[in-house]
Design a protein around this motif. Structure first.
Motif, PDB file in Angstrom:
ATOM      1  N   ALA A  91       0.818  -1.216   0.000  1.00 37.30           N
ATOM      2  CA  ALA A  91       0.000   0.000   0.000  1.00 37.30           C
ATOM      3  C   ALA A  91       0.851   1.264   0.000  1.00 37.30           C
ATOM      4  CB  ALA A  91      -0.942  -0.011   1.207  1.00 37.30           C
ATOM      5  N   GLU A  92       1.949   1.241   0.745  1.00 37.38           N
ATOM      6  CA  GLU A  92       2.781   2.433   0.888  1.00 37.38           C
ATOM      7  C   GLU A  92       4.226   2.106   0.509  1.00 37.38           C
ATOM      8  OE1 GLU A  92       2.337   4.093   4.778  1.00 37.38           O
ATOM      9  OE2 GLU A  92       0.155   3.937   4.749  1.00 37.38           O
ATOM     10  N   PRO A  93       4.570   2.244  -0.766  1.00 36.60           N
ATOM     11  CA  PRO A  93       5.928   1.888  -1.212  1.00 36.60           C
ATOM     12  C   PRO A  93       6.993   2.722  -0.510  1.00 36.60           C
ATOM     13  CG  PRO A  93       4.722   3.058  -2.929  1.00 36.60           C
ATOM     14  CD  PRO A  93       3.734   2.737  -1.866  1.00 36.60           C
ATOM     15  N   VAL A  94       7.948   2.039   0.084  1.00 35.57           N
ATOM     16  CA  VAL A  94       8.958   2.727   0.877  1.00 35.57           C
ATOM     17  C   VAL A  94       9.867   3.585   0.000  1.00 35.57           C
ATOM     18  CG1 VAL A  94      10.636   0.839   0.822  1.00 35.57           C
ATOM     19  CG2 VAL A  94      10.601   2.389   2.780  1.00 35.57           C
ATOM     20  N   HIS A  95       9.980   3.223  -1.279  1.00 36.48           N
ATOM     21  CA  HIS A  95      10.826   3.993  -2.196  1.00 36.48           C
ATOM     22  C   HIS A  95      10.002   4.893  -3.107  1.00 36.48           C
ATOM     23  CE1 HIS A  95      14.463   1.779  -1.110  1.00 36.48           C
ATOM     24  NE2 HIS A  95      13.791   0.658  -1.246  1.00 36.48           N
ATOM     25  N   ALA A  96       8.828   5.278  -2.685  1.00 43.36           N
ATOM     26  CA  ALA A  96       7.936   6.062  -3.552  1.00 43.36           C
ATOM     27  C   ALA A  96       8.612   7.324  -4.081  1.00 43.36           C
ATOM     28  CB  ALA A  96       6.666   6.420  -2.796  1.00 43.36           C
ATOM     29  N   ALA A  97       9.271   8.063  -3.216  1.00 46.02           N
ATOM     30  CA  ALA A  97       9.880   9.333  -3.637  1.00 46.02           C
ATOM     31  C   ALA A  97      11.001   9.106  -4.640  1.00 46.02           C
ATOM     32  CB  ALA A  97      10.402  10.088  -2.419  1.00 46.02           C
ATOM     33  N   THR A  98      11.891   8.153  -4.351  1.00 54.94           N
ATOM     34  CA  THR A  98      13.028   7.934  -5.260  1.00 54.94           C
ATOM     35  C   THR A  98      12.578   7.255  -6.549  1.00 54.94           C
ATOM     36  OG1 THR A  98      13.522   5.896  -4.036  1.00 54.94           O
ATOM     37  CG2 THR A  98      14.786   7.871  -3.464  1.00 54.94           C
ATOM     38  N   ALA A  99      11.576   6.389  -6.459  1.00 53.38           N
ATOM     39  CA  ALA A  99      11.069   5.741  -7.672  1.00 53.38           C
ATOM     40  C   ALA A  99      10.404   6.762  -8.589  1.00 53.38           C
ATOM     41  CB  ALA A  99      10.092   4.629  -7.306  1.00 53.38           C
ATOM     42  N   THR A 100       9.613   7.644  -8.003  1.00 51.30           N
ATOM     43  CA  THR A 100       8.968   8.692  -8.803  1.00 51.30           C
ATOM     44  C   THR A 100      10.012   9.600  -9.441  1.00 51.30           C
ATOM     45  OG1 THR A 100       7.004   8.657  -7.404  1.00 51.30           O
ATOM     46  CG2 THR A 100       7.359  10.635  -8.730  1.00 51.30           C
ATOM     47  N   ALA A 101      11.031   9.946  -8.674  1.00 45.18           N
ATOM     48  CA  ALA A 101      12.100  10.786  -9.208  1.00 45.18           C
ATOM     49  C   ALA A 101      12.836  10.090 -10.351  1.00 45.18           C
ATOM     50  CB  ALA A 101      13.080  11.153  -8.099  1.00 45.18           C
ATOM     51  N   ALA A 102      13.043   8.771 -10.206  1.00 45.11           N
ATOM     52  CA  ALA A 102      13.729   8.011 -11.249  1.00 45.11           C
ATOM     53  C   ALA A 102      12.918   7.997 -12.535  1.00 45.11           C
ATOM     54  CB  ALA A 102      13.982   6.584 -10.772  1.00 45.11           C
ATOM     55  N   VAL A 103      11.611   7.797 -12.400  1.00 45.16           N
ATOM     56  CA  VAL A 103      10.735   7.792 -13.572  1.00 45.16           C
ATOM     57  C   VAL A 103      10.757   9.159 -14.253  1.00 45.16           C
ATOM     58  CG1 VAL A 103       8.324   7.653 -14.302  1.00 45.16           C
ATOM     59  CG2 VAL A 103       9.257   5.926 -12.750  1.00 45.16           C
ATOM     60  N   GLU A 104      10.648  10.202 -13.461  1.00 45.68           N
ATOM     61  CA  GLU A 104      10.627  11.552 -14.032  1.00 45.68           C
ATOM     62  C   GLU A 104      11.966  11.912 -14.670  1.00 45.68           C
ATOM     63  OE1 GLU A 104       9.466  13.983 -10.760  1.00 45.68           O
ATOM     64  OE2 GLU A 104       7.329  13.490 -10.936  1.00 45.68           O
ATOM     65  N   HIS A 105      13.062  11.544 -14.017  1.00 43.60           N
ATOM     66  CA  HIS A 105      14.389  11.890 -14.515  1.00 43.60           C
ATOM     67  C   HIS A 105      14.668  11.236 -15.867  1.00 43.60           C
ATOM     68  CE1 HIS A 105      18.622  12.998 -14.400  1.00 43.60           C
ATOM     69  NE2 HIS A 105      18.938  11.735 -14.637  1.00 43.60           N
ATOM     70  N   THR A 106      14.129  10.027 -16.063  1.00 41.73           N
ATOM     71  CA  THR A 106      14.375   9.305 -17.315  1.00 41.73           C
ATOM     72  C   THR A 106      13.277   9.562 -18.352  1.00 41.73           C
ATOM     73  OG1 THR A 106      13.239   7.311 -16.511  1.00 41.73           O
ATOM     74  CG2 THR A 106      15.618   7.473 -16.103  1.00 41.73           C
ATOM     75  N   HIS A 107      12.380  10.500 -18.044  1.00 40.07           N
ATOM     76  CA  HIS A 107      11.243  10.793 -18.926  1.00 40.07           C
ATOM     77  C   HIS A 107      10.394   9.547 -19.155  1.00 40.07           C
ATOM     78  CE1 HIS A 107      13.125  14.665 -19.649  1.00 40.07           C
ATOM     79  NE2 HIS A 107      14.244  14.038 -19.986  1.00 40.07           N
ATOM     80  N   GLY A 108      10.297   8.755 -18.098  1.00 36.64           N
ATOM     81  CA  GLY A 108       9.511   7.530 -18.158  1.00 36.64           C
ATOM     82  C   GLY A 108       8.058   7.761 -17.811  1.00 36.64           C
ATOM     83  N   GLU A 109       7.434   6.734 -17.253  1.00 36.94           N
ATOM     84  CA  GLU A 109       6.006   6.825 -16.970  1.00 36.94           C
ATOM     85  C   GLU A 109       5.647   5.872 -15.836  1.00 36.94           C
ATOM     86  OE1 GLU A 109       1.730   6.286 -19.374  1.00 36.94           O
ATOM     87  OE2 GLU A 109       3.652   6.077 -20.423  1.00 36.94           O
ATOM     88  N   LEU A 110       4.733   6.309 -14.992  1.00 38.13           N
ATOM     89  CA  LEU A 110       4.145   5.445 -13.976  1.00 38.13           C
ATOM     90  C   LEU A 110       2.788   5.008 -14.514  1.00 38.13           C
ATOM     91  CD1 LEU A 110       4.074   4.156 -11.167  1.00 38.13           C
ATOM     92  CD2 LEU A 110       3.150   6.304 -10.290  1.00 38.13           C
ATOM     93  N   VAL A 111       2.663   3.718 -14.785  1.00 41.15           N
ATOM     94  CA  VAL A 111       1.434   3.180 -15.370  1.00 41.15           C
ATOM     95  C   VAL A 111       0.662   2.444 -14.282  1.00 41.15           C
ATOM     96  CG1 VAL A 111       0.457   1.645 -17.111  1.00 41.15           C
ATOM     97  CG2 VAL A 111       2.542   2.942 -17.607  1.00 41.15           C
ATOM     98  N   THR A 112      -0.605   2.819 -14.119  1.00 43.84           N
ATOM     99  CA  THR A 112      -1.465   2.188 -13.121  1.00 43.84           C
ATOM    100  C   THR A 112      -2.406   1.221 -13.822  1.00 43.84           C
ATOM    101  OG1 THR A 112      -1.344   4.152 -11.720  1.00 43.84           O
ATOM    102  CG2 THR A 112      -3.132   2.601 -11.279  1.00 43.84           C
ATOM    103  N   LEU A 113      -2.433  -0.018 -13.348  1.00 45.18           N
ATOM    104  CA  LEU A 113      -3.136  -1.102 -14.033  1.00 45.18           C
ATOM    105  C   LEU A 113      -4.180  -1.745 -13.129  1.00 45.18           C
ATOM    106  CD1 LEU A 113       0.155  -2.747 -15.245  1.00 45.18           C
ATOM    107  CD2 LEU A 113      -1.436  -1.570 -16.768  1.00 45.18           C
ATOM    108  N   ASP A 114      -5.300  -2.152 -13.716  1.00 42.86           N
ATOM    109  CA  ASP A 114      -6.247  -2.956 -12.952  1.00 42.86           C
ATOM    110  C   ASP A 114      -5.868  -4.428 -13.078  1.00 42.86           C
ATOM    111  OD1 ASP A 114      -7.258  -3.916 -15.404  1.00 42.86           O
ATOM    112  OD2 ASP A 114      -8.897  -2.457 -15.415  1.00 42.86           O
TER     113      ASP A 114
END
Length: 265
Positions: free
Chosen positions: A164-187
């Protein structure tokens, strides 16, 4: 995990502790057994796939089911580690990420180049963070990191990323943004569809959580000609209950060639 456990032994730890949704637990238990030290595995009660629990038990770890969530299990593990009695080997252990980052080196070495994008499951965010670290150390261009998470983190069928609460949320989000990637949310339907497609079209049987990256690939629409890598993180036999539930059942038939042919139509 082998780096984390090796460093724990080097630093004099007599035991390791880990909170897990299953894969990290079985890995920690295996390497602790090989190192000759004890392991305590904390699992959220009733939510971990049976194959992973079996692995941890067979490796001799003390398996404790926490009456609560993964996040509560991790909080307890961190507190015990802070007391100095156990070495914590979750991905917040920096030695873990030192090992995890080498996946990037292997990918680049095998391809002979940096791929345009890497798609991977996103539970706690340790892999996403470690991959970004690997690219940073390689220097030069980095792949776009596409992190695939469940829309219902607390109850998803993809148990390995049921955090529920990813411990690396901040660094993972930063990594995605830095690489011009994407966070994809799936059902869950999208994850299960990718899981089934991978098995039936490629002959690769993974656990449902591992198919999240492939499901994200179907949603992200990479440009024609791009080189992409999809990371598969866990074998299907780690979660046999999901296969039992979602795969076609066996058909009972007489030991007769005509009956067999009839069933095959």
């Amino acid at each position: 995990m082998t780096v984390a456990v090796s460093k724990a032994v080097e630093e004099g730890a007599g035991a390791v502790i880990v909170a897990s949704t299953g894969n990290t637990a079985s890995s920690a238990a295996a390497y602790a057994a090989r190192a000759g030290i004890s392991a305590i595995v904390l699992l959220p009660q009733g939510t971990v796939a049976s194959g992973k629990v079996a692995q941890s038990r067979m490796y001799g770890a003390l398996v404790l089911e926490i009456e609560g969530s993964f996040d509560e299990a991790l909080a307890a593990a961190r507190e015990l580690a802070d007391r100095g009695s156990h070495a914590l080997v979750n991905s917040i252990n920096p030695y873990r990420r030192e090992g995890q980052k080498t996946a990037v080196f292997e990918i680049v070495e095998e391809l002979g180049r940096v791929p345009d994008a890497i798609y991977l499951p996103y539970g706690g965010g340790g892999n996403t963070t470690a991959y970004a670290q690997g690219f940073a150390e390689l220097g030069g261009a980095a792949s776009r990191l596409i992190a695939a998470e469940s829309a219902d983190r607390s109850h998803t069928v993809a148990t390995a990323i049921r955090i529920a609460e990813p411990v690396h949320a901040a660094t993972a989000t930063a990594a995605v943004e830095h690489t011009h990637g994407e966070l994809v949310t799936l059902d869950d339907d999208a994850i299960l569809a990718a899981w089934a497609d991978l098995a039936r079209t490629e002959g690769l049987f993974c656990e449902p959580s591992s198919a999240a990256g492939l499901a994200a690939l179907a949603h992200a629409h990479p440009a024609p000609g791009e080189t992409v890598v999809v990371v598969i993180t866990g074998h299907g036999l780690k979660d046999p209950a999901s296969a039992e539930k979602h795969a076609p059942p066996p058909v009972r038939v007489a030991p007769d060639p005509d009956a067999i042919l009839q069933a095959a139509r």
